[in-house]
Design a protein around this motif. Structure first.
Motif, PDB file in Angstrom:
ATOM      1  N   LEU A 136      42.369   7.764 -33.930  1.00 30.17           N
ATOM      2  CA  LEU A 136      41.494   8.504 -32.636  1.00 30.17           C
ATOM      3  C   LEU A 136      41.898   7.658 -31.074  1.00 30.17           C
ATOM      4  N   ALA A 137      42.074   6.635 -31.240  1.00 30.06           N
ATOM      5  CA  ALA A 137      42.364   5.866 -30.201  1.00 30.06           C
ATOM      6  C   ALA A 137      43.903   6.175 -29.666  1.00 30.06           C
ATOM      7  N   GLY A 138      44.676   6.351 -30.444  1.00 29.94           N
ATOM      8  CA  GLY A 138      46.160   6.910 -30.380  1.00 29.94           C
ATOM      9  C   GLY A 138      46.075   8.132 -29.546  1.00 29.94           C
ATOM     10  N   VAL A 139      45.248   8.970 -30.216  1.00 27.57           N
ATOM     11  CA  VAL A 139      45.194  10.586 -29.716  1.00 27.57           C
ATOM     12  C   VAL A 139      44.482  10.460 -28.222  1.00 27.57           C
ATOM     13  N   LEU A 140      43.579   9.701 -28.111  1.00 26.35           N
ATOM     14  CA  LEU A 140      42.741   9.557 -26.730  1.00 26.35           C
ATOM     15  C   LEU A 140      43.744   9.106 -25.631  1.00 26.35           C
ATOM     16  N   LEU A 141      44.656   8.165 -26.107  1.00 31.81           N
ATOM     17  CA  LEU A 141      45.561   7.757 -25.127  1.00 31.81           C
ATOM     18  C   LEU A 141      46.709   8.621 -24.738  1.00 31.81           C
ATOM     19  N   LEU A 142      47.215   9.357 -25.736  1.00 31.29           N
ATOM     20  CA  LEU A 142      48.496   9.986 -25.646  1.00 31.29           C
ATOM     21  C   LEU A 142      48.023  11.555 -24.993  1.00 31.29           C
TER      22      LEU A 142
END
Lengths: 385, 302
Positions: A136-142
């Motif tokens: 989720l952190a990766g998705v929220l960043l990208l």
């Protein structure tokens, strides 16, 4: 979950900061380049009549207005073909994939490499929940960063091709707009799945780079052949509508259509024929005679240049491959053109932009989910070292 | 249901961790060979053995990091492989090397533990770290080896788990850091009433902390008994002549050139059993069993 997401950003501080800086920088760069082109205020008519340094004596003397118009168009094309513009365009194509790889690779692999996975997995009853927080952190960043990059790329595309509506054209559509987000997510999911499988960051990066390169290179033809082919419609039906809406893209290579051409069909008197049948027709009806020198060749349109063949409703290009090396000149048949072979391009109309983007984004999303599922299954089974 | 029954049984019998015929292979290499082990609740058990004895593998099986090839293991009555979340809720784990996140500070580690473990008591862990003078805002990658180990222990203790599994946490620490670590561990186990299994290949480290000794060699349990019994039931001689009623365990090189033999002597042996022998230190007991594990018993020596 919120705490875990924030901690993931902290844990991957370098990747987070690097991807943010590059994405924001690229967005700004693309907008600046678009502004540079737009600020030239070149009328469409100047781009259309641009002739470079070539002066056609048969057209009579050039007026001052025409010369000015030509200068404006020249400055436009010089800017369009400048090094920095090409660099920005290249980065717009690469950054979504690279960002996904950079963020995805260390997500699990680094925990395994640095020996922190046993600590986390020993604390968490569910490794999948642990992984979900990181993903989720990766998705929220990208997602927001790539959306910004994609939208900036759309603005630039509009500036590069005046008269083009970027949201109703397939010109460079895979490297701009909303689909950038899904490219990044697919690269991200594929890479963190590789990281989970391999347990090593650098090997995951290398394999991901190779896989992404091949997937991206094969995407156009793969989609055209397996998915979009069934949606294609004859361009002749769409052409008039396109012209009215003004979908025409102008560039140094001449006009091109906003539609996505997938394949051609040849018809004689309304009946579909094969290329061999069309060639046989030309062999029967063309009149060919030897000419003294190869330099006295026929015009590009007669010689079957791509520009000629892409024109909708144009006669099919004859196969001259067995006619020697420029030593023979052929003249078209002297029959009614409506009875000649007609090559009709089958296209996805530019007006279907959103539907096709949604379809291809959906396919990329499915691929992302598939890769994610592999990672979620494997993280539960693998050793933490 | 099976889990509940196991927990109730473990509580009734007072067993925190048990293994029966537990086996684990890595290809052809046998890491655990039909291990039988019982760790009573409330005990601090030393798991001693040389490198490659299977200590880490045993703990990893208990953590569900490795799937056993045979036999069973239960942590507080729960099979960790079948019911991983249930089992891990009952276990506090300190990995072999101090595992810290380089980009995070000490407090971030506690926040992370809290986000992963529903029952994690961050205040308790924070208190313990404060007592040791470890700044909570210090980056974990700048901690000394001893501080990093203390952080790992604080996280394990913060889980308030019934069973603590410590995988050679002392291996990379200096003597002072080792002593501090053991003091914190003893204090925590006494105050919390938990059970600890502490693996090490340095016998003197665990001697003061533990009340039970398990010697593991070549994947087999060579000795499993209370520490005091291990000391009292073994004698040492520098000759091959056995004390009355004594059974040779193993022979190993003593100080100088003397070859020492460890004997297991029954408690009811006559006075003659003690006359010709010396009391064995815990290290010598371990050496004797490890020598036996390698097949060098006193009877086979020259």
């Amino acid at each position: 979950m919120r705490a875990r997401i924030i901690l993931t950003f902290k844990q991957h501080r370098f990747e987070t900061v690097a991807v943010t800086i590059v994405s924001v920088g690229l967005t700004v760069a693309a907008l600046i380049e678009a502004y540079r082109l737009n600020s030239l205020n070149v009328p469409l008519s100047c781009l259309l009549s641009y002739h470079g340094d070539f002066v056609d004596p048969s057209q009579g003397p050039i007026t001052a207005a025409q010369a000015h118009c030509n200068e404006l168009a020249k400055s436009f094309f010089d800017t369009k073909q400048s090094l920095d513009m090409n660099l920005v365009q290249l980065l717009l194509l690469l950054v979504p994939l690279l960002a996904g790889i950079v963020v995805g690779a260390p997500l699990v692999a680094r925990e395994i490499e640095q020996g922190t996975a046993p600590l986390s997995w020993g604390l968490s009853g569910s490794r999948r929940r642990w992984l979900l927080g990181k993903v989720l952190a990766g998705v929220l960043l990208l997602a927001p960063l790539m959306l910004a990059v994609g939208l900036a790329a759309n603005v630039l595309e509009g500036a590069l091709s005046p008269g083009l509506n970027p949201y109703a054209s397939f010109s460079n559509y895979l490297g701009r707009g909303v689909i950038d987000v899904f490219w990044a997510l697919a690269a991200f999911a594929g890479t963190f799945a590789l990281g989970t499988l391999l347990g090593r960051t650098m090997p995951a990066v290398v394999v991901a780079l190779v896989v992404c390169f091949f997937v991206r290179a094969a995407w156009d033809s793969g989609m055209g052949h397996f998915v979009l082919r069934s949606f294609a419609v004859p361009q002749v039906q769409q052409d008039q509508q396109n012209q009215q809406i003004g979908y025409v893209v102008y560039g140094p290579g001449g006009p091109a259509f906003a539609d996505m051409t997938l394949y051609y069909k040849t018809f004689i008197d309304g009946k579909e024929v094969t290329d061999a049948q069309a060639n046989a027709w030309y062999a029967q009806n063309m009149v060919c005679t030897p000419i003294p020198t190869p330099s006295d060749s026929t015009s590009p349109a007669e010689a079957g240049s791509p520009g000629a063949s892409s024109s909708p409703g144009a006669p099919a290009t004859p196969d001259y491959s067995n006619m020697g090396n420029g030593g023979i000149a052929c003249q078209g048949p002297t029959i009614d053109p409506s009875h000649m072979p007609q090559q009709i391009p089958y296209v996805i109309p530019g007006s279907w932009y959103w539907q096709i983007v949604a379809l291809e984004s959906g396919i990329l999303l499915l691929g992302s989910l598939f890769c994610g599922a592999i990672a979620f299954v494997w993280v539960d089974r693998r050793r933490p070292y | 249901m099976a889990t509940d029954a196991g927990v109730l049984l473990a509580q009734a019998t007072g067993i925190a961790l048990q293994a029966h015929a537990l086996s684990k292979r890595f290809g052809r290499k046998v890491a655990l060979d039909a291990v039988d082990l019982t760790v009573p609740a409330g005990s601090v058990t030393a798991l001693v053995g040389p490198n490659g004895a299977g200590k880490t593998t045993l703990i990893r099986v208990c953590m569900a990091f490795e799937r056993p090839n045979g036999g069973m293991v239960e942590v507080d009555g729960v099979d960790p492989w079948k019911h991983r979340s249930e089992a891990l809720r009952r276990v506090g784990y300190v990995p072999q090397t101090p595992a810290v996140y380089r980009g995070l500070d000490v407090d971030d580690h506690l926040a992370m533990a809290r986000s992963l473990h529903s029952g994690f008591d961050a205040e308790y862990a924070r208190k313990r770290l404060n007592q040791l003078g470890i700044p909570l805002d210090q980056r974990a990658d700048t901690l000394s080896g001893g501080q990093a180990a203390q952080l790992g222990l604080a996280i394990a203790l913060g889980t308030r788990a019934k069973v603590l599994l410590l995988d050679e946490p002392l291996a990379n620490l200096d003597p002072l850091a080792r002593r501090e670590f053991i003091q914190v561990l003893i204090d925590a186990v006494k105050s919390d009433g938990s059970t600890a299994l502490l693996s090490s290949h340095i016998v003197t480290d665990v001697e003061e902390a533990c009340d039970r000794l398990v010697i593991l060699g070549a994947g087999k349990v060579l000795l499993d008994c209370p520490l005091e019994e291990a000391r009292q039931a073994h004698r040492l001689t520098d000759s091959k002549s056995p004390p009355p009623g004594g059974v040779a365990v193993g022979s190993f090189a003593g100080k100088g050139l003397t070859r020492l033999t460890l004997w297991r002597v029954p408690a009811d042996a006559g006075d003659g059993a003690w006359a010709a022998t010396e009391p064995a230190s815990l290290e010598e007991v371990v050496l004797g069993y490890l020598a036996a594990g390698r097949g060098t018993t006193g009877l086979q020596l020259n």
